[in-house]
Write a protein that holds these residues in place. Structure first.
Motif, PDB file in Angstrom:
ATOM      1  N   LEU A   4      35.107  20.476  41.532  1.00 46.44           N
ATOM      2  CA  LEU A   4      34.711  21.869  41.333  1.00 46.44           C
ATOM      3  C   LEU A   4      33.192  21.962  41.180  1.00 46.44           C
ATOM      4  O   LEU A   4      32.612  21.315  40.316  1.00 46.44           O
ATOM      5  N   PRO A   5      32.525  22.758  42.010  1.00 51.68           N
ATOM      6  CA  PRO A   5      31.068  22.885  41.887  1.00 51.68           C
ATOM      7  C   PRO A   5      30.691  23.521  40.557  1.00 51.68           C
ATOM      8  O   PRO A   5      31.424  24.351  40.005  1.00 51.68           O
ATOM      9  N   VAL A  50      29.877  36.531  41.897  1.00 54.69           N
ATOM     10  CA  VAL A  50      29.834  36.036  43.272  1.00 54.69           C
ATOM     11  C   VAL A  50      29.861  34.511  43.272  1.00 54.69           C
ATOM     12  O   VAL A  50      30.572  33.882  44.072  1.00 54.69           O
ATOM     13  N   ARG A  51      29.117  33.901  42.354  1.00 53.64           N
ATOM     14  CA  ARG A  51      29.110  32.439  42.267  1.00 53.64           C
ATOM     15  C   ARG A  51      30.483  31.910  41.864  1.00 53.64           C
ATOM     16  O   ARG A  51      30.966  30.925  42.433  1.00 53.64           O
ATOM     17  N   MET A  52      31.142  32.558  40.897  1.00 51.03           N
ATOM     18  CA  MET A  52      32.476  32.133  40.484  1.00 51.03           C
ATOM     19  C   MET A  52      33.457  32.240  41.647  1.00 51.03           C
ATOM     20  O   MET A  52      34.291  31.348  41.857  1.00 51.03           O
ATOM     21  N   ALA A  85      37.493  22.262  46.639  1.00 51.00           N
ATOM     22  CA  ALA A  85      38.180  21.943  45.383  1.00 51.00           C
ATOM     23  C   ALA A  85      38.790  23.189  44.760  1.00 51.00           C
ATOM     24  O   ALA A  85      39.872  23.136  44.169  1.00 51.00           O
ATOM     25  N   GLY A  86      38.114  24.321  44.876  1.00 51.29           N
ATOM     26  CA  GLY A  86      38.657  25.559  44.335  1.00 51.29           C
ATOM     27  C   GLY A  86      39.913  25.990  45.061  1.00 51.29           C
ATOM     28  O   GLY A  86      40.894  26.419  44.432  1.00 51.29           O
ATOM     29  N   GLU A  98      35.648  27.864  30.737  1.00 46.14           N
ATOM     30  CA  GLU A  98      34.740  27.617  29.618  1.00 46.14           C
ATOM     31  C   GLU A  98      33.276  27.692  30.041  1.00 46.14           C
ATOM     32  O   GLU A  98      32.466  28.346  29.368  1.00 46.14           O
ATOM     33  N   PRO A  99      32.872  27.053  31.167  1.00 48.65           N
ATOM     34  CA  PRO A  99      31.483  27.217  31.605  1.00 48.65           C
ATOM     35  C   PRO A  99      31.124  28.672  31.892  1.00 48.65           C
ATOM     36  O   PRO A  99      29.998  29.101  31.602  1.00 48.65           O
ATOM     37  N   ALA A 100      32.070  29.446  32.456  1.00 51.92           N
ATOM     38  CA  ALA A 100      31.787  30.857  32.744  1.00 51.92           C
ATOM     39  C   ALA A 100      31.556  31.630  31.456  1.00 51.92           C
ATOM     40  O   ALA A 100      30.632  32.456  31.372  1.00 51.92           O
TER      41      ALA A 100
END
Length: 201
Positions: free
Chosen positions: A75-76, A96-98, A106-107, A135-137
């Motif tokens: 996952l990037p 947009v990035r998500m 991978a997504g 969690e990163p989001a």
């Protein structure tokens, strides 16, 4: 090659360490994209990596462990969101990035796994989603809200964990339940109709 687990016509390639591991992970990701979770086999991954099954089982005791590792590594990262001058533009760029992360190989594989896997493996892959994307989001959204508070376009009390959950929850819900691919128009509607009014100073 007797006893190697190799069953395909092409000969195995002699690789070790990180090079072999990368080949296995790449082969597993390719298999996920082409045949999905249910049809993926350790034999097929070994064939794609041109190695024997034993090389896989030495590193991953099961198909689920291998796939989880593929998704964790593949996952990037969301990366940083440069200041766009307003909370509206900051959140739009992040969404947009998500979306682009979930459209990555991978997504797409992760989405296929979630649609196909049985309940016994569901918790493992939900953990991958949580640590790899959700969690990163939330952390990035929290940073954007603090930036907006300092800039003056977000109300000072908009720091609840429930608020940072809204965007990831909406993206996941509409993707899974409604089949949305989150075109730019829908992202803009969510930001303008939901997030900005809720956050407005």
């Amino acid at each position: 090659m007797a006893g190697s687990g190799w069953t395909e016509g092409a000969p195995p390639v002699r690789r070790r360490g990180p090079e072999l591991e990368r080949a296995i992970l790449d082969a597993a990701l390719e298999q996920l994209g082409s045949v999905g979770w249910n049809a993926l086999t350790m034999e097929g991954v070994a064939a794609g990596a041109r190695t024997g099954k034993a090389a896989l089982y030495r590193r991953w005791p099961s198909k689920a462990d291998l796939v989880a590792d593929v998704l964790r590594r593949g996952l990037p990262a969301l990366g940083e969101t440069p200041d766009q001058g307003s909370i509206r533009e900051d959140l739009y760029r992040l969404c947009v990035r998500m979306r682009d992360v979930m459209r990555s190989p991978a997504g797409m594989a992760l989405r296929a796994v979630l649609h196909e896997c049985d309940p016994a493996h569901g918790d493992l892959f939900r953990e991958v989603i949580w640590k790899g994307l959700h969690e990163p989001a939330r952390e990035v959204i929290g940073e954007l809200l603090l930036r907006g508070i300092q800039r003056g376009d977000v109300r000072p009390d908009a720091t609840s964990p429930l608020i940072t959950d809204v965007i990831p929850a909406m993206l996941m819900y509409r993707a899974k339940v409604c089949g949305s691919e989150w075109p730019d128009r829908e992202i803009a509607e969510m930001i303008d109709g939901l997030m900005v009014p809720m956050l407005r100073a």
